[in-house]
Structure formats: structure tokens, C-alpha cells
Write an enzyme that holds these catalytic residues in place. Structure first.
Site, PDB file in Angstrom:
ATOM      1  N   ASP A  33      97.513  39.224  59.847  1.00 14.24           N
ATOM      2  CA  ASP A  33      98.190  39.825  61.002  1.00 14.24           C
ATOM      3  C   ASP A  33      99.678  40.063  60.804  1.00 14.24           C
ATOM      4  OD1 ASP A  33      95.673  39.171  61.888  1.00 14.24           O
ATOM      5  OD2 ASP A  33      96.304  38.022  63.618  1.00 14.24           O
ATOM      6  N   CYS A  72      90.875  42.647  61.882  1.00 13.93           N
ATOM      7  CA  CYS A  72      90.380  41.935  60.708  1.00 13.93           C
ATOM      8  C   CYS A  72      88.979  42.318  60.249  1.00 13.93           C
ATOM      9  CB  CYS A  72      90.499  40.423  60.903  1.00 13.93           C
ATOM     10  SG  CYS A  72      89.822  39.798  62.429  1.00 13.93           S
ATOM     11  N   ASP A 240      96.328  41.283  55.842  1.00 18.99           N
ATOM     12  CA  ASP A 240      94.962  41.800  56.019  1.00 18.99           C
ATOM     13  C   ASP A 240      94.899  42.970  57.001  1.00 18.99           C
ATOM     14  OD1 ASP A 240      95.226  40.369  58.428  1.00 18.99           O
ATOM     15  OD2 ASP A 240      93.193  39.571  58.348  1.00 18.99           O
ATOM     16  N   HIS A 241      95.969  43.255  57.688  1.00 20.49           N
ATOM     17  CA  HIS A 241      96.208  44.467  58.478  1.00 20.49           C
ATOM     18  C   HIS A 241      97.591  44.303  59.089  1.00 20.49           C
ATOM     19  CE1 HIS A 241      95.229  41.988  61.950  1.00 20.49           C
ATOM     20  NE2 HIS A 241      94.070  41.715  61.395  1.00 20.49           N
TER      21      HIS A 241
END
Length: 613
Positions: A33, A72, A240-241
């Protein structure tokens, strides 16, 4: 589109592949995140992270790395499959149904595993697709490269949860009672957020989390060094993003998609690579590319039926470079939307296919964050400026941003004559992605669960022509109403239920301008054979004509067959309740006791509507 390039990449890669005994190891370090905006290495307003910066000094920093999805499970499934989620049916978070891997494709660590690599994951998976048994030797909180055979090469994934969204789920009282290491009065607050004590504190607290993460990265690198593995291991560090602050995670803007990526080059292979320690790359790379890149570096052949391509290899290979990245956002938890986006060079083009679903629409998990709650309260109290208010208002069907000049995407250039040509180009290129896949998101999730779950890729190919037609209808949103009217009327009269569905959505996007079609939409609301079309018709009539939607929506909810269908209906209920002028619904759990399937996301909506949230 970049499918089909991978076979060429591997032919080039195999000619320079290293002997088995000299194969490199790989460690992926994923932080949850966080976007580039939170690391000083990428953004001057970010936090210092000396251990990540040390990796960059011995490797390559990628200025343009992107997750393809801003949440995610969809992002991680894209990462592990090297395939675009709307093509293979893995586009919804959290999954309401699992799908098989596309024919001829494995999750990419399986190719490493079958080539003799020891593959481990510690420990988050969160995939929306069914994995084969040969993906991981171990996937657990104890998984480590240390359990492999003597001399065996390895691929290890380490996810650190320190920066996860939940780290900012604190009570409002913390703002004044729990000091942060970073000073809230000096931390940067971007222009789309109000510069309140809550927001300043939230940013400072997240900078603290980034620095805690950096210590974990340093510890893992030290472990590799102590084991004598650092000089033979490629280390990928990335998010992861995008970032977790409001309008980051869950939203297809740069704040939700633009991730930090650093790849440390191991000493053993540096002389064989064109990239040099401390260098920067401006080439665009996306999550679909990460798996093919690892396979290429390892000299292992993967599938030629994926969407990604390798962007790095051992030896002086001629690998394709790109200046664009495709992204998507659909359902996140209980909140529905459909957004497709293309970043090309300095421009981001955003296509809001259901623009009336405003960004700030309720999502229970998002609103556990004090900053989210305050932001909405300030909007309700009319205490925000124009830019800060956009999050809670109807969006344009298309947006264009110059991200270099406007990194937080606050100035929409789509209506600027000076940018008309770039807008046209970006629109056409994005349509090429949606048609070329083809994009399964044009069908409602409940329909895909019923008809496509066994083989989404084949289903998409079989319905290629229909998806193209649905895209054409959706794009009527982009025309002045007078130019679109005849085609909208034709869509509403179609025998194809999904033509009617997208005709209704396009009418709602046009708003009051589409009232000449009210009589036809009245008839659909009253008796259409497709339950969801009655929902979309009631949605239009409520928003454009002020007609009470409650009777139709309660009836369609009673007719819903599955929890997924009921949740889609409740998305409209929450939209019409929380947007102006606001309608009063009295939805109770007993109203949906009859539906089948997983009720997790449905129950979140019911909690909110019942006032428990």
C-alpha cells in the site's frame, strides 16, 4: 498490446542463458500500500529510507513502474499470472468466484520450480485464480530460502505488512495524544486533501511506517549477506500497488498505481548486463512484466500466452522498451465501479465508464481511516475547496492529466482544445486494449460468475463481437447527447439485455440531457426481463428525473438470485442514498435472506445501510 512478444524475448534470452550452476537467485521484497509519493528516493516530499536507497545505489531505480490495479488481490493476481485481470476474469476484489489459469499459462514461479529453483513465499498470496501445485515449495510465515538443498537456486517473495492500510486505522484521539517521529507540521499534504491536523498527522504517521519498513528491508538484506548470497541475488523492492492515503489505494490515479521499484544488481552478474549500479530507467514497466523479467534473467522459458514482456536480462539483449501502462479498477470489497486508464509518457488518461459512481462512495474498510471520515464530513459541511470536493462529486466520463505538471491529477485537460489530439490518441489506444483483450468487465459480475467462471478467456473470445458492441455503446457517453440520442434509443430497444444495460448506464452519464428517452426507460424500470436493467433504469430516473427509486429497487432486491447480484443492487442503493438529493431506503438483512453464495461483501453493505457502520 504487448502479447506475443515474450517468445521473441526468450529466444534472445536463451542464447545468453547462464549455466545451471551459475543461475542467479531472486528475492522480491513487497511493501504493502505505498506509492512512489512516500519515498524520498522517488519524490522529494517522501520519507527517507536509507536501506532502500542503498539498494538503488547498487542497482537500477525505475521511475515509471506501475501496478496494473490499485488494490492487492487484483494486483497480486496480475503479478503472479503476468496477465491482465479483465482478460482472464480476475478483476474483482475480493473474489466472489475463483477462475482457472488460462490454457497454456502457469503462475510464473512454477516455471522456475520446474527448472530446479526452490520457490518460497512469505506469506501473502491473495490470488483470484486457481494455482497449480508446483508454484511454491513453501508458502507460509516461516517460508525462507534457507530450507533449500545445498547450492539450489531460489526465488523468494517477502511481503512486509508494516505499511498496510490497517496501520492507519487509529482513533481520532491519537492525533493529539500519540506523537509521531515525523513532524506533522512539516510533512507535505497534497492539494486534493484538506490540510487539517488529522491529515497532517496521518501523513506523518505513514512516513513513520515507511521508515519502519525500511529497517525490515535492511534486516533482510543483511540476512542474505550473512548467508553469502548477496553477490548472486537479484533483489526487487517494490510496492504491491499505490498508496493508502485517501484516493490512493482503490483508485486508478497515479497515487493508486505508480509504485516504487528498485532492482539491486548482484555483483556476480553486473559485468554481463547493460544496466549499471546507481542508474535510473525511464522505461515504463508494469506488473504483467515482472514475471517474464525474472524468467528471462534466470534463462527459463515461460508461456507465450501472457500479456507481459521482459524488461531486463543477463547479456546484452535487445528488449522492447515501452512508454505506456494500462490499468483497471472494478469492484473493491462491496464498492462497485468500472475505470480503465492508460498512462503514456507524461499523460494519464482515465475512462470512468460509470462516472456517476463518485470516487468517495462508501466502502466500509476505507472509512475505517479517520482521514476518510473527516474528509467526507468536511464535504458535507461545505468546508472544502473545489479540488478537495471532487472526490465526492460526479466525475467526467473521461479525464486527461499531465502528471509531470500536475502529479496529483487535479486539473482535467480533457476539455482543453490544446490537448484535443493527445486526448483522441489516448482514447483510441485505450479502446484498443479493451477490445483487444477483450475486456470482461463489460458484463456484470453476477453474470460472469454464472456463465464465464469455468473458462473466462474462452468466454471472452466467444463474446468478442458483443464486447466490442458494448464498448461502442459505453462510448456514447463521450458524445454530446444530441449526437448520441439515436444510438442510445437503439440500444434501449435492443433484444440483447446487455445492450440495454449499457444504454441505460450511458443515459445516466448524460443525466438530464437524456430525459427525452424517459418513456422508454420508464418501461424498462417497470418490466424488463433482466433484473439488473430495472436497477439501472431506476438509477437513471432517480438521478435525472427525481423519481423515487425505492419501490423498484426493493422489488429487484427481492428478485435477486445471488449475493453478488444483490450487492450490485445495493451499490445503487448507497449511491442514491448518499448523493444529492438523497433517497431514504429501509433495507434490512431479511430482505436478502433468500440469496445464495458468499455474503461477505453483501453483509458490509447491509451493515452500513442499517447504521451499524
Amino acid at each position: 498490446m504487448r502479447r506475443g512478444l515474450l517468445s521473441l524475448v526468450f529466444l534472445l534470452g536463451l542464447s545468453c542463458s547462464v549455466f545451471a550452476a551459475d543461475r542467479p537467485n531472486f528475492v522480491w521484497i513487497m511493501s504493502e500500500d505505498n506509492s512512489v509519493h512516500f519515498l524520498k528516493l522517488f519524490d522529494p516530499t517522501g520519507a527517507t529510507a536509507p536501506n532502500i536507497e542503498a539498494l538503488a545505489a547498487e542497482g537500477v531505480t525505475f521511475a515509471n513502474a506501475f501496478s496494473n490495479a490499485p488494490v492487492c488481490s487484483v494486483a497480486r493476481t496480475t503479478l503472479i499470472t503476468s496477465c491482465y485481470a479483465p482478460r482472464i476474469g480476475t478483476l474483482f476484489h475480493r473474489k466472489s468466484f475463483m477462475v482457472p489459469m488460462p490454457e497454456g499459462v502457469k503462475m510464473f514461479p512454477a516455471y522456475l520450480h520446474n527448472a530446479g529453483y526452490y520457490t518460497t513465499n512469505n506469506s501473502k498470496e491473495d490470488y483470484n485464480a486457481i494455482k497449480s501445485k508446483d508454484v511454491w515449495d513453501e508458502s507460509s510465515r516461516k517460508a525462507s530460502w534457507r530450507n533449500r538443498k545445498e547450492g539450489q537456486p531460489f526465488f523468494h517473495v517477502q511481503t512486509f505488512t508494516t505499511t498496510h492500510e490497517s496501520s492507519l486505522h487509529f482513533p481520532e484521539s491519537d492525533v493529539s495524544n500519540k506523537p509521531t517521529k515525523n513532524d506533522p507540521d512539516t510533512v507535505f499534504v497534497p492539494p486534493h486533501h484538506p490540510k487539517t491536523e488529522t491529515f497532517k498527522y496521518t501523513y506523518a504517521r505513514y512516513h513513520d511506517r515507511i521508515q519502519d519498513l525500511d529497517k525490515q528491508v535492511g534486516k533482510l538484506v543483511d540476512d542474505l549477506k550473512q548467508d553469502g548470497l548477496l553477490d548472486s541475488t537479484f533483489i526487487f523492492y517494490f510496492g504491491d500497488h499505490g498508496g493508502v492515503l485517501p484516493r490512493g489505494k482503490g483508485y486508478a490515479y497515479d497515487t493508486g498505481l505508480h509504485v516504487p521499484l528498485v532492482i539491486r544488481l548482484p555483483e556476480k552478474f553486473r559485468d554481463q548486463m547493460p544496466e549499471k549500479p546507481g542508474s535510473q530507467s525511464s522505461s515504463f514497466v508494469s506488473f504483467v512484466d515482472f514475471g517474464p523479467t525474472v524468467l528471462n534473467l534466470a534463462g527459463v522459458k515461460g508461456s507465450d500466452k501472457v500479456d507481459g514482456h521482459a524488461f531486463m536480462g543477463i547479456g546484452h539483449q535487445q528488449l522492447m522498451e515501452s512508454d505506456e501502462s494500462f490499468g483497471y479498477a472494478d469492484r473493491f470489497d462491496e464498492k462497485y465501479d468500472m475505470v480503465r486508464t492508460l498512462r503514456k509518457g507524461k499523460y494519464r488518461y482515465v475512462r470512468n465508464l460509470q462516472p456517476f459512481n463518485f470516487d468517495g462512495l462508501m466502502n466500509n474498510y476505507r472509512y475505517k481511516m479517520a482521514a476518510y471520515r473527516e474528509w467526507r464530513r468536511l464535504y458535507d459541511e461545505q468546508k472544502l475547496n473545489e479540488v478537495q470536493s471532487l472526490f465526492f462529486e460526479t466525475r467526467p466520463a473521461e479525464m486527461l492529466f499531465d502528471v509531470e505538471a500536475d502529479p496529483y491529477e487535479t486539473v482535467n485537460l480533457a476539455g482543453d482544445v490544446a490537448h484535443a489530439e493527445i486526448l483522441k490518441e489516448m482514447r483510441g489506444r485505450l479502446d484498443g486494449y479493451l477490445s483487444g483483450m477483450p475486456d470482461l468487465g463489460f458484463f456484470p459480475e453476477s453474470y460472469l460468475a454464472e456463465k464465464a467462471a469455468d473458462n473466462p478467456v474462452v468466454f471472452g473470445k466467444e463474446h468478442q463481437r458483443e464486447i466490442d458492441q458494448l464498448l461502442e455503446i459505453a462510448n456514447l457517453e463521450l458524445l454530446p447527447y444530441i449526437e448520441a440520442e439515436a444510438q442510445l434509443e437503439k440500444a434501449l430497444a435492443s433484444n440483447d439485455r446487455w445492450h440495454r444495460y449499457w444504454g441505460l448506464i450511458a443515459c445516466t452519464a448524460h443525466g438530464k440531457a437524456a430525459l427525452p428517452l424517459k418513456k422508454k426507460i420508464d418501461a424498462i424500470a417497470a418490466s424488463d426481463s433482466e433484473n439488473l436493467n430495472r436497477v439501472r433504469a431506476a438509477e437513471f430516473l432517480a438521478m435525472a428525473a427525481g423519481i423515487d427509486p425505492v419501490p423498484v429497487l426493493k422489488e429487484t432486491l427481492a428478485n435477486a438470485k445471488t449475493a453478488t447480484e444483490a450487492n450490485l443492487i445495493l451499490n445503487t442503493v448507497v449511491l442514491l442514498q448518499d448523493s444529492k438529493p438523497g433517497y431514504t431506503f429501509q433495507i434490512k438483512p431479511k430482505d436478502v435472506k433468500h440469496v445464495t453464495g458468499n455474503r461477505g461483501e453483501l453483509d458490509r453493505r447491509l451493515e452500513y445501510l442499517s447504521g451499524k457502520k
